[in-house]
Structures are given as C-alpha cells and as structure tokens.
Design a protein around this motif. Structure first.
Motif, PDB file in Angstrom:
ATOM      1  N   LEU A  99    -117.787  63.525  31.161  1.00 51.79           N
ATOM      2  CA  LEU A  99    -117.475  64.206  32.416  1.00 51.79           C
ATOM      3  C   LEU A  99    -117.367  63.208  33.559  1.00 51.79           C
ATOM      4  O   LEU A  99    -116.577  63.379  34.482  1.00 51.79           O
ATOM      5  CB  LEU A  99    -118.570  65.239  32.712  1.00 51.79           C
ATOM      6  N   VAL A 102    -113.955  61.918  34.293  1.00 48.48           N
ATOM      7  CA  VAL A 102    -112.915  62.819  34.796  1.00 48.48           C
ATOM      8  C   VAL A 102    -112.741  62.577  36.288  1.00 48.48           C
ATOM      9  O   VAL A 102    -113.717  62.502  37.023  1.00 48.48           O
ATOM     10  CB  VAL A 102    -113.316  64.282  34.550  1.00 48.48           C
ATOM     11  N   ARG A 103    -111.471  62.435  36.729  1.00 48.56           N
ATOM     12  CA  ARG A 103    -111.285  62.074  38.136  1.00 48.56           C
ATOM     13  C   ARG A 103    -110.907  63.256  39.021  1.00 48.56           C
ATOM     14  O   ARG A 103    -110.960  63.172  40.221  1.00 48.56           O
ATOM     15  CB  ARG A 103    -110.271  60.948  38.245  1.00 48.56           C
ATOM     16  N   PHE A 107    -111.559  69.963  38.141  1.00 45.56           N
ATOM     17  CA  PHE A 107    -111.767  70.076  36.701  1.00 45.56           C
ATOM     18  C   PHE A 107    -113.240  69.832  36.363  1.00 45.56           C
ATOM     19  O   PHE A 107    -113.847  70.560  35.572  1.00 45.56           O
ATOM     20  CB  PHE A 107    -110.874  69.058  35.977  1.00 45.56           C
ATOM     21  N   LEU A 110    -115.138  72.918  37.227  1.00 43.17           N
ATOM     22  CA  LEU A 110    -114.866  73.991  36.266  1.00 43.17           C
ATOM     23  C   LEU A 110    -115.695  73.789  34.997  1.00 43.17           C
ATOM     24  O   LEU A 110    -116.315  74.729  34.482  1.00 43.17           O
ATOM     25  CB  LEU A 110    -113.374  74.005  35.929  1.00 43.17           C
ATOM     26  N   ILE A 111    -115.721  72.550  34.506  1.00 43.71           N
ATOM     27  CA  ILE A 111    -116.477  72.270  33.291  1.00 43.71           C
ATOM     28  C   ILE A 111    -117.961  72.545  33.515  1.00 43.71           C
ATOM     29  O   ILE A 111    -118.610  73.229  32.726  1.00 43.71           O
ATOM     30  CB  ILE A 111    -116.293  70.795  32.855  1.00 43.71           C
ATOM     31  N   GLN A 112    -118.487  72.043  34.630  1.00 41.76           N
ATOM     32  CA  GLN A 112    -119.904  72.261  34.920  1.00 41.76           C
ATOM     33  C   GLN A 112    -120.243  73.736  34.939  1.00 41.76           C
ATOM     34  O   GLN A 112    -121.208  74.169  34.333  1.00 41.76           O
ATOM     35  CB  GLN A 112    -120.251  71.660  36.281  1.00 41.76           C
TER      36      GLN A 112
END
Lengths: 301, 294
Positions: A99, A102-103, A107, A110-112
C-alpha cells in the motif's frame, strides 16, 4: 506520621470518591469471579454455594486432564492460535508495504476503508457472510465447480474448517495491524531513502535495507505481545461457527470450558480448566510484556 | 527533475494495483453478495444461482422482516444497551482515568489503585465463575447483565489517562487559581482538550456494545431479551445444525428462510457500514496513538 495521612486524605478525598464506582464494579465483577476460582478445588454445587460445597483438592484437575480428547483440545488451541498470529502479522505487513507504494491517495483510502470494514462488524454478521459464501451451493463452490472441482463442505470438514477459522480471523483483523504498520512506515526518516537512492539502491533494496529494519521494533513488539494471547484461539468466532462434526479439529480450551460448564453443568472441572488456562496465560502475558519492555521500551502506564 | 521509470518498476506498479484491488474486493464483495441474496427470490437464492446481483428481484424478505416481532424486539434491546452501556462506560472511564493521571505527589494512593486495576488485565476468573457472580448478583435476564460486568474498560482508561497526562500543567494551575475543583477541572479543562481520545473511546464503546452477542446468549434466559446480535447468532447456529447432515438441504429451501436470514444479517451490519467510513479517521488515529507509543 498519622497526621500527614489524615491531612492528605482531607485534600485527596475527591479523587478517592471519583474512583469509587470503578472500584466497586471491578471488585464485584472482576475480583468476585477471581475468588470464585475456589470452585476449581470443590465439588461445586450451586445450591450449596462456594462456602458449603465439598473440597476435593486437585481431583477436578486430574479428572479433566484425563478426559479423552483434552490433549486434542490443547493442541487445537495452540495450532489455531499459532497460524492466526503468523498470518495475522505477515499479511498486514505485506499489505502495508504494498500500500505504501501506491501513489494515488484516493486509491489508498479506498483500500484502507475496504480492508478495515470487517474489523468493525460482529462475528455474527461475519459468520452469516461466511456461511453464505462457503455453503454447498454458495459462490465459492460455484467458482470451484466452474473449474471442475467437486463441491466442498467447507464448514463441515475438519480439514477445511480450521483454514476458514484462520482465514476469516486474518480477514477481520488485517485492517487494524495494517494501520499500525503503515504508521511505522510513515515514521521512517525520508532522508534515509534519499541517501540510498544516491547510493544506487532500487526500491527493492530500499525496502530490504531501510523500510523493514525501520519497522523491526514494531514487528517485534506486536509479535511479543501476541505470545501472551496464544491460549486465546478466538472463543466467540469458534463458538459461533463450529458444529459437532468439526469439534475434533476446532474445539479449543475456551469452547471446551463453555460446553463442560454450561451444558454439562460440571462447574468444578470447567473452572479447573479455566484456572489452568488463566495461570499459563498470566505467565505468558507477564513474560511477553517483560520482553516487550526489554526490546522496545513498551510500557502500559 | 524528470526521470523515466524502469520497465520492471512499471510492471511492479501494475501488479501491485491488481493485488491490492483483489484484496479490496475481498473486503466488500462478500457483503454485496449478502445484499444480493437478500433481495433475490428464494428459489434462486437457495439454488445458489445468486452471486453479486439479485435474481428474481423482490423485497419480500425485507417486508416480511418488518413484520417480524423478534427482530424488532431485539433491535430495541440493542438500542437500549448501546444507550445505557455507553453512558455508564464513558462516565466510569473518565472518572477512573482522571485520578490515575495525577502524579504520585498529588495523589498518594495512585500506585495502589493503578495496580488494583492493572491486575484485572492479566488475570481473571474466567467464564464459569463470572457467570455465577452475574447470576448471584441477580442480573440474569436484565439489561444490566450486559452493562455492569464490563462497565469499566481498563484499556480505554489507560489510553485516556495517558492522554490526560499530556494536558499542560499550566492550564490546570490557572483553573485552580480561578477556584476550580476536580469536577470542573474534568469538565472544563481535561475533557475539551481530550476530544480526539474521547471520540475514539466513545466510538469503540458504541461499536463494542452494538456488536456483542455472546453475553446476551449467556446471561439472557429468555430470547425476547436478546440484543440484535445475539438474535442473529441464533439464526447462524440454526444453519449450523442443518449443515451437519447433507440430507437436510431440503430444510434450507424452506419458504423464504434463506433470503430472510440474509436480510436480517445484512440489517445487523448496516448501521456500522453506513457510519464507519465517516468515523474511520478517528479510529485510525486512536489505534495509532493507543498502540505505537514511545
């Protein structure tokens, strides 16, 4: 001497007063049950109470340790806990590292949010979800049959059930540890990365030589603290999901105590197993906190 | 400075996004499935033909549920529990954390109390003795059985007392000169400053009460006293019994049973799914403050 105590009490009484409700609740519902442990050494009968029940010494312990299947219960507890701790740390760690690369912030967020969701839901809801997706005609078996695998009774097979226990526990908890690991990554000095870049280290090398060593204290801390919990294999989760078919592979100390005490009404033996577990847990927890203090200067107060 | 990324680096990013997307889907697709099943006709649902989109769309299950007394009774118990439990928990945590945050010089018996509470984190009576104490104190079948035994959470107390300690001493002294006692110190100085910590503890407490199911099962003899999650757990245990024998697959196809069950479970999760994304930042802060400290 006495005078100073009185004088202090005079100025400090409001503080004692504030603590009173907490002390009372703790005495009643924590120290009360702790004293109730005496029933582990009694042939406890609810009508007679703690005071009149007959004392039997260690006989409850002997009885329980010789019950068929008790060894299996101990083994289940250890093995289920072990895998929960192992994957419960390794997967969030890997996730946090990924994670971090990811820049796009949207996004990341959203993942968190999505990874964290199961953490806030109860085991009843998650249990409901698990039953729906792993049922004989559920989507997982649907997926399997589309690649030509026969349907599997996930929740009713000793082999698969443990995997589901571990997997769903990791699924529920991974958001929490991921956040802690991310916080540790953010805390690493960025100039270290710049220096490494100048020295020609790629991203992989940077992770190996800067990120991971930088996270070591928190990794060690979380793993030492989890040692204290190794006898808690997840009571609520297992109690809710298991059934007699999978008792052999999934009955742990807590569920064993629950059935022995509240269903078979064997209060004495059940309390004896409970005490056995609390005793070892106390040792392990003290040890793990001691080590956490030694390695990471971690303190509760 | 603009420099081109290497090919392997770009490949990594693509793979990374794919892996993380898959994990993201794992986070919420199961709940989409649950919702889809609950909105499908029972025939399709029990045949296992529903995946992520309802088949034979119908809101029957939800209509049926709105007439289901057990669901609403347990919802009322849950709301009552959250309300009473949260107030009691918060009061006790604040009232306990404040004196314990004093220095030894100002509160002579602090260490004694700290040990008194700390011991409870390491050793306890376990399930059976606790059950007997709750029974002997006459709490069985009352909402207080769900509130009193856990009324003081020592972890949250520790979190809060650490936060209280970071309150600047000058503020406290100024307030004392203005004639403030302990009670107004708590309300006017400590609490307003500690809002982030209070918010975290509050949210965890509310979620904790809403999500607990086992104490309901344990301490309530009559199912009409079950909080929502305990009621839901009885639905799950019911399928559990059916799973034992493959023959009873027919039982799973009972009229509306599957869709009704999923509808109720989904409703049990809904409040948290709606609220949680907005509160997430508080949780995250609290977790980091609570776990990673020097």
């Amino acid at each position: 001497m006495n005078n100073t105590v009185i004088r202090r009490l005079r100025t400090e009484w409001p503080l004692h007063f504030l603590l009173l409700p907490g002390v009372l609740v703790t005495l009643a519902y924590h120290y009360g049950p702790t004293l109730g442990i005496v029933m582990a050494f009694q042939k406890f009968q609810p009508i007679l109470g703690f005071f009149k029940s007959k004392w039997v010494g260690m006989r409850n312990f002997e009885y329980v340790f010789h019950l068929p299947g008790f060894e299996q219960v101990l083994w289940n507890t250890l093995i289920i806990s072990f895998f929960k701790i192992l994957f419960g740390l390794a997967i969030p760690l890997a996730l946090a590292l990924l994670l971090n690369e990811v820049r796009k912030t949207w996004f990341q967020r959203l993942i968190q949010t999505s990874v964290f969701l199961p953490f806030f839901l109860s085991w009843t809801v998650l249990g409901g979800v698990l039953f729906e997706i792993f049922t004989l005609r559920g989507p997982v078996n649907g997926l399997l049959s589309s690649i030509g695998v026969d349907p599997i009774m996930f929740m009713g097979s000793n082999g698969w059930f443990r995997g589901i226990l571990v997997g769903s526990d990791v699924w529920k908890g991974m958001g929490y540890n991921m956040i802690i690991f991310l916080a540790a990554i953010v805390g690493i000095n960025p100039s270290l990365y710049e220096a490494a870049e100048v020295d020609g280290a790629g991203k992989w090398k940077q992770m190996l030589h800067i990120t991971l060593p930088g996270m070591m204290p928190i990794i060690i801390l979380l793993s030492t603290l989890s040692i204290g919990n190794i006898l808690n294999a997840g009571f609520e989760q297992i109690l809710l999901l298991y059934n007699p078919v999978v008792y052999r592979g999934s009955d742990v100390i807590d569920t064993f105590v629950y059935r022995l005490g509240l269903f078979d009404r064997q209060y004495g033996p059940a309390a004896a197993v409970g005490l056995f577990k609390s005793g070892i847990s106390l040792l392990l927890v003290s040890l793990s906190y001691f080590m956490a203090y030694r390695f990471s200067r971690y303190r509760i107060f | 400075m603009v420099y081109k990324e290497s090919l392997s680096r770009r490949a990594f990013h693509v793979v990374n996004v794919i892996v993380l997307s898959a994990i993201t889907l794992m986070g919420f697709l199961p709940f989409v499935h649950l919702l889809a099943v609950s909105l499908s006709s029972n025939t399709y649902a029990s045949a296992g033909e529903v995946t992520l989109w309802p088949k034979g769309f119908t809101t029957n299950a939800y209509q049926y549920m709105s007439e289901n007394a057990a669901f609403f009774e347990s919802l009322v118990v849950s709301l009552k529990r959250v309300a009473i439990g949260t107030v009691v928990n918060m009061l006790l945590v604040v009232m306990t954390a404040y004196p314990l945050s004093k220095e030894n010089a100002k509160f002579q018996f602090r260490t004694v109390y700290v040990w008194f509470f700390a011991i409870t984190m390491f050793f306890g009576g376990g399930l059976i003795p606790t059950y007997i104490v709750v029974k002997e104190t006459g709490l069985l079948d009352s909402i207080w059985a769900l509130v009193l035994p856990g009324a003081l959470n020592v972890w949250y107390t520790v979190m809060l007392l650490n936060f209280f300690r970071s309150v600047p001493k000058d503020l406290e002294e100024a307030a004392i000169i203005d004639g403030a006692g302990h009670w107004s110190l708590i309300w006017r100085v400590y609490l307003p400053i500690s809002i982030p910590a209070i918010a975290t503890v509050l949210l965890f407490t509310v979620v904790g009460h809403w999500n607990s199911w086992f104490d309901g099962i344990l301490y309530m003899n009559s199912p009409s006293n079950y909080p929502l999650q305990s009621y839901l757990s009885t639905l799950i245990t019911a399928i559990n019994v059916q799973i034992i024998s493959v023959d009873s697959l027919a039982a799973l196809q009972d009229l509306g049973e599957k869709t009704l069950r999923t509808a109720q479970i989904f409703m049990g999760a809904l409040p948290i799914m709606i609220v949680y994304p907005f509160l997430q930042k508080y949780f995250v802060k609290g977790i980091v403050v609570g776990s990673v400290k020097e």
